[in-house]
Design a protein around this motif. Structure first.
Motif, mmCIF file in Angstrom:
data_model
loop_
_atom_site.group_PDB
_atom_site.id
_atom_site.type_symbol
_atom_site.label_atom_id
_atom_site.label_comp_id
_atom_site.label_asym_id
_atom_site.label_seq_id
_atom_site.Cartn_x
_atom_site.Cartn_y
_atom_site.Cartn_z
ATOM 1 N N THR A 23 -100.789 45.419 -120.411
ATOM 2 C CA THR A 23 -102.205 45.721 -120.537
ATOM 3 C C THR A 23 -102.669 45.306 -121.922
ATOM 4 O O THR A 23 -101.907 45.347 -122.890
ATOM 5 C CB THR A 23 -102.489 47.225 -120.337
ATOM 6 O OG1 THR A 23 -101.772 47.961 -121.314
ATOM 7 C CG2 THR A 23 -102.084 47.675 -118.950
ATOM 8 N N THR A 24 -103.919 44.910 -122.024
ATOM 9 C CA THR A 24 -104.455 44.446 -123.291
ATOM 10 C C THR A 24 -105.869 44.958 -123.498
ATOM 11 O O THR A 24 -106.593 45.185 -122.540
ATOM 12 C CB THR A 24 -104.438 42.902 -123.372
ATOM 13 O OG1 THR A 24 -105.017 42.493 -124.601
ATOM 14 C CG2 THR A 24 -105.184 42.263 -122.229
ATOM 15 N N VAL A 39 -101.583 44.840 -127.135
ATOM 16 C CA VAL A 39 -100.950 44.627 -125.834
ATOM 17 C C VAL A 39 -99.837 45.649 -125.687
ATOM 18 O O VAL A 39 -99.077 45.893 -126.619
ATOM 19 C CB VAL A 39 -100.386 43.194 -125.704
ATOM 20 C CG1 VAL A 39 -99.729 42.995 -124.344
ATOM 21 C CG2 VAL A 39 -101.468 42.148 -125.917
ATOM 22 N N ALA A 40 -99.745 46.250 -124.495
ATOM 23 C CA ALA A 40 -98.749 47.283 -124.229
ATOM 24 C C ALA A 40 -98.156 47.085 -122.844
ATOM 25 O O ALA A 40 -98.584 46.221 -122.092
ATOM 26 C CB ALA A 40 -99.389 48.660 -124.343
ATOM 27 N N LEU A 49 -95.517 37.862 -126.761
ATOM 28 C CA LEU A 49 -95.954 36.589 -126.192
ATOM 29 C C LEU A 49 -97.382 36.686 -125.677
ATOM 30 O O LEU A 49 -98.214 35.815 -125.959
ATOM 31 C CB LEU A 49 -95.013 36.170 -125.060
ATOM 32 C CG LEU A 49 -95.415 34.913 -124.291
ATOM 33 C CD1 LEU A 49 -95.355 33.687 -125.196
ATOM 34 C CD2 LEU A 49 -94.523 34.729 -123.076
ATOM 35 N N ARG A 50 -97.704 37.743 -124.943
ATOM 36 C CA ARG A 50 -99.059 37.910 -124.387
ATOM 37 C C ARG A 50 -100.104 38.025 -125.494
ATOM 38 O O ARG A 50 -101.174 37.446 -125.406
ATOM 39 C CB ARG A 50 -99.122 39.143 -123.478
ATOM 40 C CG ARG A 50 -98.301 39.045 -122.228
ATOM 41 C CD ARG A 50 -98.852 38.108 -121.208
ATOM 42 N NE ARG A 50 -100.085 38.665 -120.679
ATOM 43 C CZ ARG A 50 -100.976 37.973 -120.010
ATOM 44 N NH1 ARG A 50 -100.794 36.715 -119.774
ATOM 45 N NH2 ARG A 50 -102.065 38.538 -119.572
ATOM 46 N N ALA A 51 -99.788 38.763 -126.554
ATOM 47 C CA ALA A 51 -100.738 38.921 -127.660
ATOM 48 C C ALA A 51 -101.021 37.566 -128.315
ATOM 49 O O ALA A 51 -102.179 37.207 -128.559
ATOM 50 C CB ALA A 51 -100.199 39.906 -128.695
ATOM 51 N N TYR A 52 -99.966 36.816 -128.591
ATOM 52 C CA TYR A 52 -100.145 35.506 -129.217
ATOM 53 C C TYR A 52 -100.882 34.543 -128.292
ATOM 54 O O TYR A 52 -101.736 33.779 -128.744
ATOM 55 C CB TYR A 52 -98.793 34.932 -129.654
ATOM 56 C CG TYR A 52 -98.364 35.430 -131.008
ATOM 57 C CD1 TYR A 52 -98.565 34.669 -132.151
ATOM 58 C CD2 TYR A 52 -97.767 36.675 -131.162
ATOM 59 C CE1 TYR A 52 -98.181 35.130 -133.404
ATOM 60 C CE2 TYR A 52 -97.373 37.140 -132.405
ATOM 61 C CZ TYR A 52 -97.579 36.364 -133.518
ATOM 62 O OH TYR A 52 -97.207 36.821 -134.759
ATOM 63 N N SER A 84 -92.834 48.300 -125.148
ATOM 64 C CA SER A 84 -93.312 48.125 -126.520
ATOM 65 C C SER A 84 -94.819 47.974 -126.558
ATOM 66 O O SER A 84 -95.466 47.737 -125.540
ATOM 67 C CB SER A 84 -92.672 46.875 -127.139
ATOM 68 O OG SER A 84 -91.283 47.045 -127.234
ATOM 69 N N ILE A 85 -95.357 48.077 -127.762
ATOM 70 C CA ILE A 85 -96.782 47.904 -128.045
ATOM 71 C C ILE A 85 -96.881 46.979 -129.251
ATOM 72 O O ILE A 85 -96.085 47.086 -130.183
ATOM 73 C CB ILE A 85 -97.454 49.249 -128.393
ATOM 74 C CG1 ILE A 85 -97.330 50.238 -127.244
ATOM 75 C CG2 ILE A 85 -98.908 49.048 -128.788
ATOM 76 C CD1 ILE A 85 -97.764 51.659 -127.604
ATOM 77 N N ILE A 86 -97.869 46.091 -129.231
ATOM 78 C CA ILE A 86 -98.117 45.258 -130.405
ATOM 79 C C ILE A 86 -99.591 45.312 -130.760
ATOM 80 O O ILE A 86 -100.452 45.312 -129.890
ATOM 81 C CB ILE A 86 -97.671 43.790 -130.189
ATOM 82 C CG1 ILE A 86 -97.782 43.000 -131.501
ATOM 83 C CG2 ILE A 86 -98.453 43.127 -129.080
ATOM 84 C CD1 ILE A 86 -97.154 41.622 -131.455
ATOM 85 N N ASP A 87 -99.858 45.423 -132.050
ATOM 86 C CA ASP A 87 -101.196 45.249 -132.603
ATOM 87 C C ASP A 87 -101.119 43.969 -133.422
ATOM 88 O O ASP A 87 -100.308 43.872 -134.341
ATOM 89 C CB ASP A 87 -101.582 46.412 -133.518
ATOM 90 C CG ASP A 87 -101.654 47.732 -132.762
ATOM 91 O OD1 ASP A 87 -102.286 47.761 -131.697
ATOM 92 O OD2 ASP A 87 -101.073 48.714 -133.247
#
Length: 122
Positions: A23-24, A39-40, A49-52, A84-87
């Motif tokens: 999810t984003t 993205v989580a 990868l999805r965030a980038y 995981s989660i990325i900001d």
């Protein structure tokens, strides 16, 4: 209302598919030409990868530039140790240097060429 076992399986499968997808928040402006995306719901490699990819596509479509990462915060999701989660904070500047970004740029160029041909034909 009675559901057949096939319908139950389909509903369960669709629900699991939705949960399994990352999810984003989508790209959000932070001001001064900076943007952020969160993205989580995936393993660390998947969410990164999805965030980038989202950031690169956003910048390529917006300004024909690549991304300059200003901050990356990749961490384990406290609600599920397997995800995981990325900001990701970034700016749209500099050359497009990733393979995904180059692919997006080619698609944008093809669309521009199609529009130019269509306009010339009219």
């Amino acid at each position: 209302m009675k559901f057949s076992s096939t319908k139950n399986i389909l509903i369960l499968s669709a629900g699991l598919f939705v949960v399994a997808c990352a999810t984003t928040t989508g790209v959000l402006p932070k001001g001064d030409g900076a943007y952020t995306i969160n993205v989580a719901q995936g393993d660390a490699a998947k969410v990164k990868l999805r965030a980038y990819q989202h950031a690169e596509k956003f910048c390529a479509e917006k300004s024909a530039n690549g991304i300059e990462v200003t901050k990356e915060n990749l961490r384990v999701d406290p609600s599920s140790p397997n995800t995981s989660i990325i900001d990701l904070d970034f700016k749209c500047q500099g050359p497009v240097n990733s393979e995904y970004g180059k692919k997006v740029m080619k698609e944008i160029q093809k669309e521009a060429e199609k529009k130019a041909k269509k306009a010339a034909a009219q």
